[in-house]
Write a protein that holds these residues in place. Structure first.
Motif, PDB file in Angstrom:
ATOM      1  N   ALA A  84       0.840  -1.192   0.000  1.00 14.81           N
ATOM      2  CA  ALA A  84       0.000   0.000   0.000  1.00 14.81           C
ATOM      3  C   ALA A  84       0.878   1.246   0.000  1.00 14.81           C
ATOM      4  O   ALA A  84       1.936   1.273   0.622  1.00 14.81           O
ATOM      5  CB  ALA A  84      -0.901   0.008   1.224  1.00 14.81           C
ATOM      6  N   TYR A  85       0.433   2.275  -0.707  1.00 19.91           N
ATOM      7  CA  TYR A  85       1.163   3.547  -0.687  1.00 19.91           C
ATOM      8  C   TYR A  85       0.816   4.327   0.580  1.00 19.91           C
ATOM      9  O   TYR A  85      -0.315   4.268   1.062  1.00 19.91           O
ATOM     10  CB  TYR A  85       0.816   4.404  -1.912  1.00 19.91           C
ATOM     11  N   SER A  86       1.786   5.058   1.074  1.00 20.85           N
ATOM     12  CA  SER A  86       1.575   5.926   2.237  1.00 20.85           C
ATOM     13  C   SER A  86       0.702   7.102   1.837  1.00 20.85           C
ATOM     14  O   SER A  86       0.396   7.311   0.664  1.00 20.85           O
ATOM     15  CB  SER A  86       2.923   6.440   2.746  1.00 20.85           C
ATOM     16  N   GLU A  87       0.336   7.901   2.835  1.00 20.24           N
ATOM     17  CA  GLU A  87      -0.350   9.151   2.564  1.00 20.24           C
ATOM     18  C   GLU A  87       0.641  10.110   1.884  1.00 20.24           C
ATOM     19  O   GLU A  87       1.848   9.901   1.931  1.00 20.24           O
ATOM     20  CB  GLU A  87      -0.909   9.764   3.857  1.00 20.24           C
ATOM     21  N   VAL A  88       0.130  11.167   1.286  1.00 23.65           N
ATOM     22  CA  VAL A  88       0.972  12.172   0.631  1.00 23.65           C
ATOM     23  C   VAL A  88       1.669  12.997   1.699  1.00 23.65           C
ATOM     24  O   VAL A  88       1.051  13.430   2.680  1.00 23.65           O
ATOM     25  CB  VAL A  88       0.127  13.085  -0.283  1.00 23.65           C
ATOM     26  N   LYS A  89       2.977  13.188   1.513  1.00 28.36           N
ATOM     27  CA  LYS A  89       3.780  13.982   2.450  1.00 28.36           C
ATOM     28  C   LYS A  89       4.538  15.048   1.669  1.00 28.36           C
ATOM     29  O   LYS A  89       4.786  14.896   0.474  1.00 28.36           O
ATOM     30  CB  LYS A  89       4.790  13.085   3.165  1.00 28.36           C
ATOM     31  N   LEU A  90       4.925  16.112   2.378  1.00 29.32           N
ATOM     32  CA  LEU A  90       5.768  17.133   1.765  1.00 29.32           C
ATOM     33  C   LEU A  90       7.165  16.561   1.545  1.00 29.32           C
ATOM     34  O   LEU A  90       7.678  15.817   2.388  1.00 29.32           O
ATOM     35  CB  LEU A  90       5.841  18.378   2.641  1.00 29.32           C
ATOM     36  N   ALA A  91       7.758  16.922   0.435  1.00 25.50           N
ATOM     37  CA  ALA A  91       9.086  16.407   0.095  1.00 25.50           C
ATOM     38  C   ALA A  91      10.118  16.854   1.123  1.00 25.50           C
ATOM     39  O   ALA A  91      10.050  17.958   1.659  1.00 25.50           O
ATOM     40  CB  ALA A  91       9.486  16.871  -1.294  1.00 25.50           C
ATOM     41  N   THR A  92      11.055  15.962   1.385  1.00 26.19           N
ATOM     42  CA  THR A  92      12.150  16.213   2.316  1.00 26.19           C
ATOM     43  C   THR A  92      13.449  16.340   1.512  1.00 26.19           C
ATOM     44  O   THR A  92      13.479  16.020   0.321  1.00 26.19           O
ATOM     45  CB  THR A  92      12.278  15.029   3.285  1.00 26.19           C
ATOM     46  N   PRO A  93      14.525  16.782   2.155  1.00 26.55           N
ATOM     47  CA  PRO A  93      15.812  16.805   1.443  1.00 26.55           C
ATOM     48  C   PRO A  93      16.213  15.425   0.915  1.00 26.55           C
ATOM     49  O   PRO A  93      16.802  15.320  -0.162  1.00 26.55           O
ATOM     50  CB  PRO A  93      16.791  17.310   2.507  1.00 26.55           C
ATOM     51  N   GLU A  94      15.872  14.358   1.634  1.00 22.48           N
ATOM     52  CA  GLU A  94      16.178  13.002   1.165  1.00 22.48           C
ATOM     53  C   GLU A  94      15.426  12.692  -0.135  1.00 22.48           C
ATOM     54  O   GLU A  94      15.990  12.122  -1.073  1.00 22.48           O
ATOM     55  CB  GLU A  94      15.795  11.981   2.232  1.00 22.48           C
TER      56      GLU A  94
ATOM     57  N   LYS B 288      15.803  22.687 -16.151  1.00 19.49           N
ATOM     58  CA  LYS B 288      16.544  23.657 -15.335  1.00 19.49           C
ATOM     59  C   LYS B 288      15.996  23.684 -13.914  1.00 19.49           C
ATOM     60  O   LYS B 288      16.722  23.927 -12.963  1.00 19.49           O
ATOM     61  CB  LYS B 288      16.468  25.045 -15.970  1.00 19.49           C
ATOM     62  N   VAL B 289      14.694  23.458 -13.781  1.00 16.26           N
ATOM     63  CA  VAL B 289      14.033  23.395 -12.478  1.00 16.26           C
ATOM     64  C   VAL B 289      13.634  21.939 -12.259  1.00 16.26           C
ATOM     65  O   VAL B 289      13.108  21.287 -13.165  1.00 16.26           O
ATOM     66  CB  VAL B 289      12.773  24.292 -12.457  1.00 16.26           C
ATOM     67  N   PHE B 290      13.903  21.428 -11.073  1.00 18.19           N
ATOM     68  CA  PHE B 290      13.550  20.046 -10.736  1.00 18.19           C
ATOM     69  C   PHE B 290      13.373  19.974  -9.226  1.00 18.19           C
ATOM     70  O   PHE B 290      14.230  19.503  -8.494  1.00 18.19           O
ATOM     71  CB  PHE B 290      14.653  19.087 -11.219  1.00 18.19           C
ATOM     72  N   GLU B 291      12.229  20.474  -8.750  1.00 18.15           N
ATOM     73  CA  GLU B 291      11.979  20.618  -7.318  1.00 18.15           C
ATOM     74  C   GLU B 291      10.915  19.636  -6.843  1.00 18.15           C
ATOM     75  O   GLU B 291       9.750  19.723  -7.252  1.00 18.15           O
ATOM     76  CB  GLU B 291      11.514  22.044  -7.010  1.00 18.15           C
ATOM     77  N   ALA B 292      11.311  18.698  -6.010  1.00 15.66           N
ATOM     78  CA  ALA B 292      10.368  17.738  -5.431  1.00 15.66           C
ATOM     79  C   ALA B 292       9.411  18.482  -4.502  1.00 15.66           C
ATOM     80  O   ALA B 292       9.838  19.257  -3.647  1.00 15.66           O
ATOM     81  CB  ALA B 292      11.121  16.657  -4.671  1.00 15.66           C
ATOM     82  N   LEU B 293       8.105  18.250  -4.686  1.00 17.89           N
ATOM     83  CA  LEU B 293       7.088  18.931  -3.884  1.00 17.89           C
ATOM     84  C   LEU B 293       6.432  18.000  -2.877  1.00 17.89           C
ATOM     85  O   LEU B 293       6.260  18.353  -1.711  1.00 17.89           O
ATOM     86  CB  LEU B 293       6.006  19.515  -4.797  1.00 17.89           C
ATOM     87  N   GLN B 294       6.021  16.823  -3.340  1.00 15.18           N
ATOM     88  CA  GLN B 294       5.317  15.864  -2.500  1.00 15.18           C
ATOM     89  C   GLN B 294       5.792  14.463  -2.853  1.00 15.18           C
ATOM     90  O   GLN B 294       6.350  14.240  -3.927  1.00 15.18           O
ATOM     91  CB  GLN B 294       3.806  15.926  -2.750  1.00 15.18           C
ATOM     92  N   TYR B 295       5.486  13.519  -1.951  1.00 14.12           N
ATOM     93  CA  TYR B 295       5.834  12.140  -2.243  1.00 14.12           C
ATOM     94  C   TYR B 295       4.966  11.181  -1.454  1.00 14.12           C
ATOM     95  O   TYR B 295       4.314  11.552  -0.477  1.00 14.12           O
ATOM     96  CB  TYR B 295       7.317  11.873  -1.960  1.00 14.12           C
ATOM     97  N   ARG B 296       4.967   9.941  -1.916  1.00 12.56           N
ATOM     98  CA  ARG B 296       4.355   8.814  -1.232  1.00 12.56           C
ATOM     99  C   ARG B 296       5.342   7.657  -1.349  1.00 12.56           C
ATOM    100  O   ARG B 296       6.153   7.640  -2.277  1.00 12.56           O
ATOM    101  CB  ARG B 296       3.034   8.413  -1.891  1.00 12.56           C
ATOM    102  N   THR B 297       5.277   6.715  -0.434  1.00  9.80           N
ATOM    103  CA  THR B 297       6.151   5.546  -0.513  1.00  9.80           C
ATOM    104  C   THR B 297       5.326   4.270  -0.502  1.00  9.80           C
ATOM    105  O   THR B 297       4.195   4.243   0.003  1.00  9.80           O
ATOM    106  CB  THR B 297       7.161   5.498   0.646  1.00  9.80           C
TER     107      THR B 297
END
Length: 97
Positions: free
Chosen positions: A5-15, A36-45
């Motif tokens: 199962a995927y986790s809930e959506v979280k704000l992106a961390t430096p990792e 040129k821009v590549f900024e992680a905003l959110q993630y799920r695991t």
């Protein structure tokens, strides 16, 4: 978190940003472009035999352009881009695909 199962959506961390940065060249090669821009905003695991990361990445400073990435991480291997979706926005839900 339950396996599969995927986790809930979280704000992106430096990792998570570091993982996105590691697969950026893989995406650029597949799409034959440079971001040129590549900024992680959110993630799920997702726990598998390692971890799948579903990451929303902003790819434009001035427009609401994002890409969704699925990245497989299994130590000691490098992160691997396994799937992606283009033409996403910051408000699109971060759903498995």
């Amino acid at each position: 978190m339950m396996r599969g199962a995927y986790s809930e959506v979280k704000l992106a961390t430096p990792e998570v940003q570091a993982i996105a940065d590691q697969v950026k060249p893989q995406l650029e090669k597949k799409e034959n472009t440079t971001y040129k821009v590549f900024e992680a905003l959110q993630y799920r695991t997702q726990v598998v035999h390692g971890l799948n990361y579903l990451i929303k990445v902003c790819i434009s400073e001035t427009e609401d352009q994002c890409v969704h990435l699925i990245v497989y991480v299994a130590l000691p291997q490098e992160p691997s881009l396994t799937a992606y979706q283009l033409d996403k926005t910051k408000t699109d839900p971060l759903d498995p695909f």
